[in-house]
Design a protein around this motif. Structure first.
Motif, PDB file in Angstrom:
ATOM      1  N   GLU A  35      28.050 -59.684 -14.394  1.00  0.00           N
ATOM      2  CA  GLU A  35      28.567 -58.806 -15.449  1.00  0.00           C
ATOM      3  C   GLU A  35      29.542 -57.802 -14.830  1.00  0.00           C
ATOM      4  N   GLY A  36      30.711 -57.674 -15.432  1.00  0.00           N
ATOM      5  CA  GLY A  36      31.685 -56.706 -14.916  1.00  0.00           C
ATOM      6  C   GLY A  36      32.534 -57.233 -13.776  1.00  0.00           C
ATOM      7  N   CYS A  37      32.459 -58.554 -13.504  1.00  0.00           N
ATOM      8  CA  CYS A  37      33.299 -59.163 -12.454  1.00  0.00           C
ATOM      9  C   CYS A  37      34.759 -58.776 -12.651  1.00  0.00           C
ATOM     10  N   PHE A  38      35.416 -58.386 -11.566  1.00  0.00           N
ATOM     11  CA  PHE A  38      36.818 -57.952 -11.649  1.00  0.00           C
ATOM     12  C   PHE A  38      37.772 -59.142 -11.811  1.00  0.00           C
ATOM     13  N   ASN A  39      37.331 -60.337 -11.426  1.00  0.00           N
ATOM     14  CA  ASN A  39      38.256 -61.484 -11.413  1.00  0.00           C
ATOM     15  C   ASN A  39      37.704 -62.697 -12.164  1.00  0.00           C
ATOM     16  N   PRO A  40      37.424 -62.550 -13.473  1.00  0.00           N
ATOM     17  CA  PRO A  40      36.831 -63.688 -14.208  1.00  0.00           C
ATOM     18  C   PRO A  40      37.705 -64.935 -14.189  1.00  0.00           C
ATOM     19  N   GLU A  41      39.010 -64.772 -13.986  1.00  0.00           N
ATOM     20  CA  GLU A  41      39.895 -65.950 -13.964  1.00  0.00           C
ATOM     21  C   GLU A  41      39.649 -66.820 -12.722  1.00  0.00           C
ATOM     22  N   THR A  42      38.868 -66.324 -11.767  1.00  0.00           N
ATOM     23  CA  THR A  42      38.577 -67.119 -10.562  1.00  0.00           C
ATOM     24  C   THR A  42      37.342 -68.011 -10.731  1.00  0.00           C
ATOM     25  N   HIS A  43      36.694 -67.995 -11.899  1.00  0.00           N
ATOM     26  CA  HIS A  43      35.423 -68.730 -12.050  1.00  0.00           C
ATOM     27  C   HIS A  43      35.599 -70.230 -12.261  1.00  0.00           C
ATOM     28  N   ASP A  44      36.644 -70.613 -12.982  1.00  0.00           N
ATOM     29  CA  ASP A  44      36.856 -72.004 -13.383  1.00  0.00           C
ATOM     30  C   ASP A  44      37.171 -72.876 -12.149  1.00  0.00           C
ATOM     31  N   THR A  70      40.009 -62.853   5.844  1.00  0.00           N
ATOM     32  CA  THR A  70      38.911 -62.646   4.910  1.00  0.00           C
ATOM     33  C   THR A  70      38.909 -63.764   3.875  1.00  0.00           C
ATOM     34  N   PHE A  71      37.725 -64.340   3.656  1.00  0.00           N
ATOM     35  CA  PHE A  71      37.537 -65.316   2.586  1.00  0.00           C
ATOM     36  C   PHE A  71      36.863 -64.566   1.438  1.00  0.00           C
ATOM     37  N   SER A  72      37.507 -64.560   0.273  1.00  0.00           N
ATOM     38  CA  SER A  72      36.937 -63.844  -0.860  1.00  0.00           C
ATOM     39  C   SER A  72      36.961 -64.774  -2.064  1.00  0.00           C
ATOM     40  N   GLY A  73      36.775 -64.218  -3.259  1.00  0.00           N
ATOM     41  CA  GLY A  73      36.706 -65.187  -4.348  1.00  0.00           C
ATOM     42  C   GLY A  73      36.950 -64.596  -5.706  1.00  0.00           C
ATOM     43  N   GLY A  74      36.354 -65.440  -6.658  1.00  0.00           N
ATOM     44  CA  GLY A  74      35.588 -66.701  -6.509  1.00  0.00           C
ATOM     45  C   GLY A  74      34.472 -66.619  -5.468  1.00  0.00           C
ATOM     46  N   ASP A  75      33.924 -67.771  -5.149  1.00  0.00           N
ATOM     47  CA  ASP A  75      32.934 -67.794  -4.077  1.00  0.00           C
ATOM     48  C   ASP A  75      33.310 -68.859  -3.044  1.00  0.00           C
ATOM     49  N   PRO A  76      33.693 -68.418  -1.845  1.00  0.00           N
ATOM     50  CA  PRO A  76      34.098 -69.369  -0.796  1.00  0.00           C
ATOM     51  C   PRO A  76      32.978 -70.347  -0.419  1.00  0.00           C
ATOM     52  N   LEU A  77      31.713 -69.947  -0.657  1.00  0.00           N
ATOM     53  CA  LEU A  77      30.608 -70.837  -0.276  1.00  0.00           C
ATOM     54  C   LEU A  77      30.577 -72.110  -1.108  1.00  0.00           C
ATOM     55  N   GLU A  78      31.284 -72.123  -2.256  1.00  0.00           N
ATOM     56  CA  GLU A  78      31.343 -73.345  -3.067  1.00  0.00           C
ATOM     57  C   GLU A  78      32.310 -74.377  -2.471  1.00  0.00           C
ATOM     58  N   GLN A  79      33.123 -73.955  -1.517  1.00  0.00           N
ATOM     59  CA  GLN A  79      34.003 -74.907  -0.798  1.00  0.00           C
ATOM     60  C   GLN A  79      33.754 -74.711   0.692  1.00  0.00           C
ATOM     61  N   ALA A  80      32.491 -74.719   1.066  1.00  0.00           N
ATOM     62  CA  ALA A  80      32.113 -74.358   2.438  1.00  0.00           C
ATOM     63  C   ALA A  80      32.736 -75.301   3.470  1.00  0.00           C
ATOM     64  N   ASP A  81      32.892 -76.587   3.133  1.00  0.00           N
ATOM     65  CA  ASP A  81      33.483 -77.516   4.112  1.00  0.00           C
ATOM     66  C   ASP A  81      34.914 -77.112   4.450  1.00  0.00           C
ATOM     67  N   LYS A  82      35.680 -76.729   3.428  1.00  0.00           N
ATOM     68  CA  LYS A  82      37.087 -76.343   3.644  1.00  0.00           C
ATOM     69  C   LYS A  82      37.178 -75.007   4.375  1.00  0.00           C
ATOM     70  N   PHE A  83      36.361 -74.055   3.947  1.00  0.00           N
ATOM     71  CA  PHE A  83      36.426 -72.745   4.602  1.00  0.00           C
ATOM     72  C   PHE A  83      35.871 -72.797   6.033  1.00  0.00           C
ATOM     73  N   SER A  84      34.930 -73.680   6.290  1.00  0.00           N
ATOM     74  CA  SER A  84      34.427 -73.756   7.670  1.00  0.00           C
ATOM     75  C   SER A  84      35.494 -74.378   8.585  1.00  0.00           C
ATOM     76  N   TYR A  85      36.260 -75.313   8.062  1.00  0.00           N
ATOM     77  CA  TYR A  85      37.375 -75.896   8.824  1.00  0.00           C
ATOM     78  C   TYR A  85      38.370 -74.791   9.184  1.00  0.00           C
ATOM     79  N   MET A  86      38.692 -73.949   8.199  1.00  0.00           N
ATOM     80  CA  MET A  86      39.613 -72.837   8.470  1.00  0.00           C
ATOM     81  C   MET A  86      39.006 -71.866   9.480  1.00  0.00           C
ATOM     82  N   ALA A  87      37.739 -71.531   9.278  1.00  0.00           N
ATOM     83  CA  ALA A  87      37.089 -70.548  10.153  1.00  0.00           C
ATOM     84  C   ALA A  87      37.121 -71.010  11.611  1.00  0.00           C
ATOM     85  N   LYS A  88      36.883 -72.310  11.818  1.00  0.00           N
ATOM     86  CA  LYS A  88      36.888 -72.828  13.200  1.00  0.00           C
ATOM     87  C   LYS A  88      38.269 -72.667  13.816  1.00  0.00           C
TER      88      LYS A  88
END
Ligand code: SF4
Length: 169
Positions: A35-44, A70-88
């Motif tokens: 509730e009150g999310c600042f970026n609802p357009e990032t949910h879809d 910084t990985f922010s969102g949305g939720d980066p954990l929903e694309q953990a494979d892609k973000f872990s590749y970047m993090a490495k």
């Protein structure tokens, strides 16, 4: 793994999403519906834009002013494979990595046991800012987080000590 990642946006030289000058990647897709999310357009999960991950990495490494990612969102954990590749890739270049998520660290520690991509992402970041945005815990003047339930966690120290280590900002 296909080399595209779905993002809602990028902040190229940000000073407000963690310490120092940072490149911020905003994931597209989030299930938390706070509730009150600042970026609802990032949910879809079909919104935003697909970007080539290797291009995103190269573009960061060209800019010597950038000290962290910084990985922010949305939720980066929903694309953990892609973000872990970047993090490495960023870790190899000595960049400091922060990640925001609506999940608590405790939940992710459980998920890590069965999901390699989540384990790899957690193991390759420095700091996790965890938990949903709670409008009732919203306070002015909080640094790097929206509500006081969210914690700025030193991930490496927490994994090493097997106890959550919280950073004060
Ligand atoms: S986790 Fe973040 S992006 Fe997702 S609904 Fe909550 S505040 Fe919005």
């Amino acid at each position: 793994m296909n080399k595209t990642i779905r993002l809602s946006g990028i902040a190229y030289e940000s000073l407000v999403n963690g310490p120092g000058m940072r490149r911020v990647f905003f994931a597209q897709g989030c299930k938390h519906n706070c509730e009150g999310c600042f970026n609802p357009e990032t949910h879809d999960f079909s919104g935003g834009e697909e970007k080539n991950i290797d291009d995103l990495i190269k573009d960061v490494l060209k800019n010597k002013m950038i000290k962290g990612i910084t990985f922010s969102g949305g939720d980066p954990l929903e694309q953990a494979d892609k973000f872990s590749y970047m993090a490495k890739a960023f870790k190899k270049s000595g960049l400091n990595i922060w990640c925001y998520t609506g999940y608590t660290f405790e939940i992710l520690l459980e998920k890590m046991k069965n999901e390699d991509s989540i384990r790899e992402l957690i193991e390759n970041i420095d700091v996790l800012v965890d938990g949903r945005f709670e409008i009732n815990n919203k306070k002015e003047g909080l640094r790097f987080r929206g509500s006081s339930n969210q914690r700025i966690i030193d991930v490496k120290e927490s994994l090493k000590q097997e106890k959550i280590s919280i950073l004060e900002y």
